[in-house]
Write a protein that holds these residues in place. Sequence first.
Motif, PDB file in Angstrom:
ATOM      1  N   UNK A  38      25.640  45.124  38.886  1.00  0.00           N
ATOM      2  CA  UNK A  38      24.891  44.990  40.144  1.00  0.00           C
ATOM      3  C   UNK A  38      23.876  46.127  40.302  1.00  0.00           C
ATOM      4  N   UNK A  39      24.307  47.350  40.015  1.00  0.00           N
ATOM      5  CA  UNK A  39      23.425  48.510  40.186  1.00  0.00           C
ATOM      6  C   UNK A  39      22.244  48.435  39.226  1.00  0.00           C
ATOM      7  N   UNK A  40      22.517  48.154  37.959  1.00  0.00           N
ATOM      8  CA  UNK A  40      21.435  48.052  36.976  1.00  0.00           C
ATOM      9  C   UNK A  40      20.487  46.911  37.338  1.00  0.00           C
ATOM     10  N   UNK A  41      21.032  45.795  37.806  1.00  0.00           N
ATOM     11  CA  UNK A  41      20.186  44.676  38.219  1.00  0.00           C
ATOM     12  C   UNK A  41      19.302  45.032  39.399  1.00  0.00           C
ATOM     13  N   UNK A  42      19.872  45.762  40.344  1.00  0.00           N
ATOM     14  CA  UNK A  42      19.107  46.182  41.521  1.00  0.00           C
ATOM     15  C   UNK A  42      17.933  47.067  41.110  1.00  0.00           C
ATOM     16  N   UNK A  43      18.205  48.090  40.303  1.00  0.00           N
ATOM     17  CA  UNK A  43      17.130  48.999  39.912  1.00  0.00           C
ATOM     18  C   UNK A  43      16.142  48.337  38.945  1.00  0.00           C
ATOM     19  N   UNK A  44      16.612  47.390  38.149  1.00  0.00           N
ATOM     20  CA  UNK A  44      15.698  46.647  37.267  1.00  0.00           C
ATOM     21  C   UNK A  44      14.714  45.827  38.094  1.00  0.00           C
ATOM     22  N   UNK A  45      15.198  45.214  39.175  1.00  0.00           N
ATOM     23  CA  UNK A  45      14.295  44.427  40.021  1.00  0.00           C
ATOM     24  C   UNK A  45      13.303  45.317  40.768  1.00  0.00           C
ATOM     25  N   UNK A  51      18.877  47.725  29.404  1.00  0.00           N
ATOM     26  CA  UNK A  51      18.608  49.128  29.082  1.00  0.00           C
ATOM     27  C   UNK A  51      19.193  50.043  30.162  1.00  0.00           C
ATOM     28  N   UNK A  52      19.024  49.640  31.408  1.00  0.00           N
ATOM     29  CA  UNK A  52      19.563  50.446  32.504  1.00  0.00           C
ATOM     30  C   UNK A  52      21.090  50.437  32.486  1.00  0.00           C
ATOM     31  N   UNK A  53      21.680  49.313  32.119  1.00  0.00           N
ATOM     32  CA  UNK A  53      23.139  49.270  31.993  1.00  0.00           C
ATOM     33  C   UNK A  53      23.608  50.236  30.910  1.00  0.00           C
ATOM     34  N   UNK A  54      22.919  50.255  29.782  1.00  0.00           N
ATOM     35  CA  UNK A  54      23.288  51.171  28.706  1.00  0.00           C
ATOM     36  C   UNK A  54      23.219  52.615  29.163  1.00  0.00           C
ATOM     37  N   UNK A  55      22.191  52.948  29.911  1.00  0.00           N
ATOM     38  CA  UNK A  55      22.076  54.315  30.425  1.00  0.00           C
ATOM     39  C   UNK A  55      23.267  54.641  31.318  1.00  0.00           C
ATOM     40  N   UNK A  56      23.655  53.689  32.165  1.00  0.00           N
ATOM     41  CA  UNK A  56      24.798  53.928  33.045  1.00  0.00           C
ATOM     42  C   UNK A  56      26.079  54.113  32.237  1.00  0.00           C
TER      43      UNK A  56
END
Length: 174
Positions: free
Chosen positions: A31-38, A46-51
């Motif tokens: 959810x967090x990665x999706x939010x920041x991706x949008x 990529x954002x999920x991997x960073x997390x």
Amino acid sequence: MSLSTVIEQARQGDHAAREQISDLLRDRVMRTAGHYASLTGMDREDLQQEMWLGMLLGLQQVDVTIGDPLCYLFLRGKWRLLEAIRRSERERAESLESGASVPDRAVFEEEVCSRWMAVQLAARLRGPQRAILEGLLQGHLQEELAQSLGCTAANVSYHVRKIREGYQALAREC
């Protein structure tokens, strides 16, 4: 099995324990990665991997006796995600600036002066401050520097303030 036991096993490299922690945090990470991706237009995976990387790094420092360890790991992952976004924005801005076909002489002179000042400043610094300055100039995050130097992020922030003060003093001399 208690959460503190699972975390201790994950620290020691137990794959099943790491999977269990991942399962507990997976929905929040997605959810967090999706939010920041949008918001940023960056790739969600990529954002999920960073997390996930931030959480794995945080796994080594989490204190299970203080607060909620899962919250701590999630926040470490979120900080890593936000640093990746900042890094991406800096790179995007630099690439736009570097699109100029003919370099401006004033910009070139300013860059040469900046590099000279960085060398002069590094010569005045000792110990961890020199290492921190070199790390920052190479693009490392303060959190990464803290981990590599074996100190806290607050300690690195203190040294960064001292480096800034040294830079300002050097600038007044020039």
